[in-house]
Scaffold this motif. Sequence first.
Motif, PDB file in Angstrom:
ATOM      1  N   SER A 454       0.835  -1.208   0.000  1.00 57.69           N
ATOM      2  CA  SER A 454       0.000   0.000   0.000  1.00 57.69           C
ATOM      3  C   SER A 454       0.865   1.251   0.000  1.00 57.69           C
ATOM      4  O   SER A 454       0.565   2.229  -0.689  1.00 57.69           O
ATOM      5  CB  SER A 454      -0.924  -0.003   1.222  1.00 57.69           C
ATOM      6  OG  SER A 454      -1.796  -1.104   1.195  1.00 57.69           O
ATOM      7  N   LEU A 455       1.936   1.230   0.773  1.00 57.35           N
ATOM      8  CA  LEU A 455       2.838   2.382   0.845  1.00 57.35           C
ATOM      9  C   LEU A 455       3.488   2.651  -0.505  1.00 57.35           C
ATOM     10  O   LEU A 455       3.638   3.816  -0.908  1.00 57.35           O
ATOM     11  CB  LEU A 455       3.900   2.135   1.915  1.00 57.35           C
ATOM     12  CG  LEU A 455       4.987   3.204   2.067  1.00 57.35           C
ATOM     13  CD1 LEU A 455       4.384   4.521   2.505  1.00 57.35           C
ATOM     14  CD2 LEU A 455       6.049   2.752   3.053  1.00 57.35           C
ATOM     15  N   ASN A 457       2.312   2.043  -3.519  1.00 58.01           N
ATOM     16  CA  ASN A 457       1.343   2.683  -4.408  1.00 58.01           C
ATOM     17  C   ASN A 457       1.105   4.132  -4.005  1.00 58.01           C
ATOM     18  O   ASN A 457       0.980   5.016  -4.859  1.00 58.01           O
ATOM     19  CB  ASN A 457       0.020   1.911  -4.380  1.00 58.01           C
ATOM     20  CG  ASN A 457       0.153   0.522  -4.984  1.00 58.01           C
ATOM     21  OD1 ASN A 457       0.961   0.316  -5.891  1.00 58.01           O
ATOM     22  ND2 ASN A 457      -0.618  -0.432  -4.484  1.00 58.01           N
ATOM     23  N   PHE A 458       1.054   4.372  -2.712  1.00 58.75           N
ATOM     24  CA  PHE A 458       0.833   5.724  -2.197  1.00 58.75           C
ATOM     25  C   PHE A 458       2.038   6.616  -2.465  1.00 58.75           C
ATOM     26  O   PHE A 458       1.910   7.830  -2.647  1.00 58.75           O
ATOM     27  CB  PHE A 458       0.549   5.633  -0.695  1.00 58.75           C
ATOM     28  CG  PHE A 458       0.298   6.951  -0.026  1.00 58.75           C
ATOM     29  CD1 PHE A 458      -0.892   7.633  -0.208  1.00 58.75           C
ATOM     30  CD2 PHE A 458       1.261   7.507   0.796  1.00 58.75           C
ATOM     31  CE1 PHE A 458      -1.120   8.844   0.418  1.00 58.75           C
ATOM     32  CE2 PHE A 458       1.046   8.723   1.427  1.00 58.75           C
ATOM     33  CZ  PHE A 458      -0.160   9.389   1.237  1.00 58.75           C
ATOM     34  N   CYS A 512      -7.322   3.466   1.733  1.00 61.97           N
ATOM     35  CA  CYS A 512      -5.970   3.383   1.158  1.00 61.97           C
ATOM     36  C   CYS A 512      -4.999   4.281   1.920  1.00 61.97           C
ATOM     37  O   CYS A 512      -3.849   3.888   2.178  1.00 61.97           O
ATOM     38  CB  CYS A 512      -6.007   3.785  -0.312  1.00 61.97           C
ATOM     39  SG  CYS A 512      -6.833   2.586  -1.376  1.00 61.97           S
ATOM     40  N   ASN A 515      -4.175   2.613   5.357  1.00 64.61           N
ATOM     41  CA  ASN A 515      -3.263   1.468   5.213  1.00 64.61           C
ATOM     42  C   ASN A 515      -1.848   1.927   4.865  1.00 64.61           C
ATOM     43  O   ASN A 515      -0.860   1.390   5.378  1.00 64.61           O
ATOM     44  CB  ASN A 515      -3.786   0.518   4.135  1.00 64.61           C
ATOM     45  CG  ASN A 515      -5.077  -0.164   4.530  1.00 64.61           C
ATOM     46  OD1 ASN A 515      -5.386  -0.289   5.713  1.00 64.61           O
ATOM     47  ND2 ASN A 515      -5.849  -0.598   3.550  1.00 64.61           N
ATOM     48  N   SER A 516      -1.747   2.913   3.974  1.00 62.70           N
ATOM     49  CA  SER A 516      -0.431   3.399   3.551  1.00 62.70           C
ATOM     50  C   SER A 516       0.315   4.049   4.700  1.00 62.70           C
ATOM     51  O   SER A 516       1.519   3.810   4.906  1.00 62.70           O
ATOM     52  CB  SER A 516      -0.591   4.392   2.401  1.00 62.70           C
ATOM     53  OG  SER A 516      -1.277   3.811   1.316  1.00 62.70           O
ATOM     54  N   GLU A 519       1.634   1.452   7.220  1.00 61.36           N
ATOM     55  CA  GLU A 519       2.877   0.821   6.791  1.00 61.36           C
ATOM     56  C   GLU A 519       4.049   1.798   6.839  1.00 61.36           C
ATOM     57  O   GLU A 519       5.167   1.428   7.210  1.00 61.36           O
ATOM     58  CB  GLU A 519       2.708   0.277   5.372  1.00 61.36           C
ATOM     59  CG  GLU A 519       1.747  -0.892   5.276  1.00 61.36           C
ATOM     60  CD  GLU A 519       1.529  -1.377   3.854  1.00 61.36           C
ATOM     61  OE1 GLU A 519       0.948  -2.467   3.677  1.00 61.36           O
ATOM     62  OE2 GLU A 519       1.957  -0.673   2.925  1.00 61.36           O
ATOM     63  N   ALA A 646       2.808  12.123   1.641  1.00 64.51           N
ATOM     64  CA  ALA A 646       3.772  11.347   0.844  1.00 64.51           C
ATOM     65  C   ALA A 646       5.108  12.072   0.755  1.00 64.51           C
ATOM     66  O   ALA A 646       6.177  11.433   0.807  1.00 64.51           O
ATOM     67  CB  ALA A 646       3.196  11.095  -0.547  1.00 64.51           C
TER      68      ALA A 646
END
Length: 751
Positions: A454-455, A457-458, A512, A515-516, A519, A646
């Motif tokens: 998930s991280l 993708n983020f 999302c 979750n990101s 992690e 991010a």
Amino acid sequence: MSWSGPSPDTDVEKLLAKPMVCIGMYVAAASLVCTLAMAADTFNGFRSKKYWFPSKYFSLNATSLTLLAVVMKLPVDLTTRMHTATDRLAKVSSLVFMSTAMANFFTSLGSMDDKDILMNVAALGILVITVTSNVFMQIIQVRSLLSGRLAFAEEILAIGSMLLLLVMCGSSALMIPSTKRYLETKYKEMHKSALIEEQVEMGKITTDKLRVLIKKYWIMAETSCLQFVVARSVTCTLSGVISLLISLVLVEAHIRMAREYRILNESKSSYGWSTKWILLTQTTGVIVGTIAPASRWFIAINFRSSNEGSSKSIKSALTVEGYWTQKMVDWKQSSLSFKIRHLKSRKVVHDLRGLILKLCIFAQFLTVLASKLVLLISVCIISPLITCFKCVRRLKRRERISDSSSSRHQEDVDIKHYVMLLEGEVELPTETLGNVCKEINYIIQKGKMHKPKSLLNFFYKSRNFNGVKEFDSHQVPSLHPEDLPYCWSLPVVTLTSIALALPNVEKNNTTCLLNSVTEGLSIMKLVDKNFGRKGSLANIRTAANIVWVGVEIYHKWQGKDLHETSLKGKNSKEILEELSNKAEKTVLEFKRDARESHMKNPLNWPTNVIAANSMYRISRAILLTRGVESDKTDGALFEQLSIMIADIMAACFTNLGRVITMRCHSNGIEEMEKSVRKAALLLGETEEVLGLLQQRELPVLLAPDQAAYIEEWRALFQQENKNNQGSVSMPNAEIDASRSRKEEVVIKTEG
């Protein structure tokens, strides 16, 4: 009048004999537990390709010694009559089982400190001497019947092997303290050398460089592992020979008894049919337990036959290195640990202790010399067979070796430079070093299996590090004259709390994000922990952890339900003002009620107040930006906050290479293996993240030491903004306005 009924003594004997079958099954159960533990260590050694078989499940400690004391029930039993072939063989199998267990104990000595070694070896000695004494008492009492005593020769050989293994165990125990000091000194020197090489090769940290670094320190950790060092020692090798020979003695006894007496007939002792179960479990234990010690002996032969010529082998066999006797020499030269006032008495005691230690040093010398000679003889006998086997194997694999020989040779040259060997030790074979390298590669691969999907993708939302300078603003009036610093995780937790409270955002997007961040925070905490400035940010890190527990599990920020807030139908501006006002109220109420002087320092504030101060500043900063961009939708604001999060994570993760490097730089050899293993797992988990960050450049003026702290990033960006505006300092009007706002807040607080 005479008594005609049954004898009372006979009745008592029958009553006492009834539970003996249960006791026998208890002995069998204890033997089975020891057997399973030895089997687990053997399986673990084969699985990890550590053919020196480290002791993980069956080691020398109070539990194993207690189990062995139960296992030795038959040999120490002086009163129960055991004359059948099954009974006698069960006694022999118990003694051989004890010898096998002792041979498996050797490597576990390397995992103990000096005090534990002394206590455990002393306890083992007491147990062995007790068993030996009981057996010899029984032999002496029935010496007139020895001609008919079954398996008497095997019994004596088993006792002799126990005593010999006890001497070997004591010899290894005396070697460990000085060996540990030697390896620690050598590790420090090699560590300095490795640090110099790292500084020479200093540049941008890449995943390839980190792999090489981890491999270097892994080689150092594995070859200096004290269990491995003990397994390579000649005394441990001799224990393998003894274990193998005594197991063959038990096999011989089984075959001879089977031919002559049919060993599975009914037992005539009080233990009854449980004797057969004891014999079965202990024989199985001897077979399983012999694998590891015999393998160490065979590997030691392989080491010597691969690396030494005959003249060098003889010279090595006649040399006893100093670390074998160094501990006793230190004792001999040191003063008495207790005080004796009378000078002559003190001299007598000192001389007596010196004489005893001199005899012990001589005994240690003979033990090591005998062990080396046995190993030399073994090499002379078996090395021709090993050479033939290697030739056949080399012919089968010649094509594969020719394809990769050049690269493998280069790798081996680099690796051998970091192998930790004792004085007089032969070089480890290339195959052994290859297995060590394969293990660290497997650990890195294992880390990849748990990569933060998930991280990753983020992470693609981030294109630069602008979020670090945008999440807070110096235009927000401070609630305290001294600004509270940030750690990496606190602004991320606060921004995520705000994002989850926004209305009109799709549930999939919030899931999302949650979750990101979950992690990402597990990695950010490592950066915060490794680069904490003497604990000054400990309270701030704790505040971030506590807030995140509430957000992740309960979807609440300090008791305020974020999910409910997002569903109330308010717009994002109202929600931001509500969160800001609640946070400001928390901070001002604490400052008003605080009476203790140390609470004036914001670093000492309670965690909820620290989190509230962060929420106040960040939500106010977003409101300032929101005022300029009032046409932005709630979804667009959520996306802006996600990009900001991010960016902060990306800036934090630029320190991952240094975190991995620091984990390799362990202070001692005992912690090094665990530390390097964690570094390898972390590299596997974050390799893709590091690969993405390699494509970016850090701000030019930001040194590596400064990059570890978010406050340094913010200061740099603030300086760049001032330079871009053409002035280094803030305009006087803005300074006066800022001061007046701070004074207004302070007056309001004190009032």
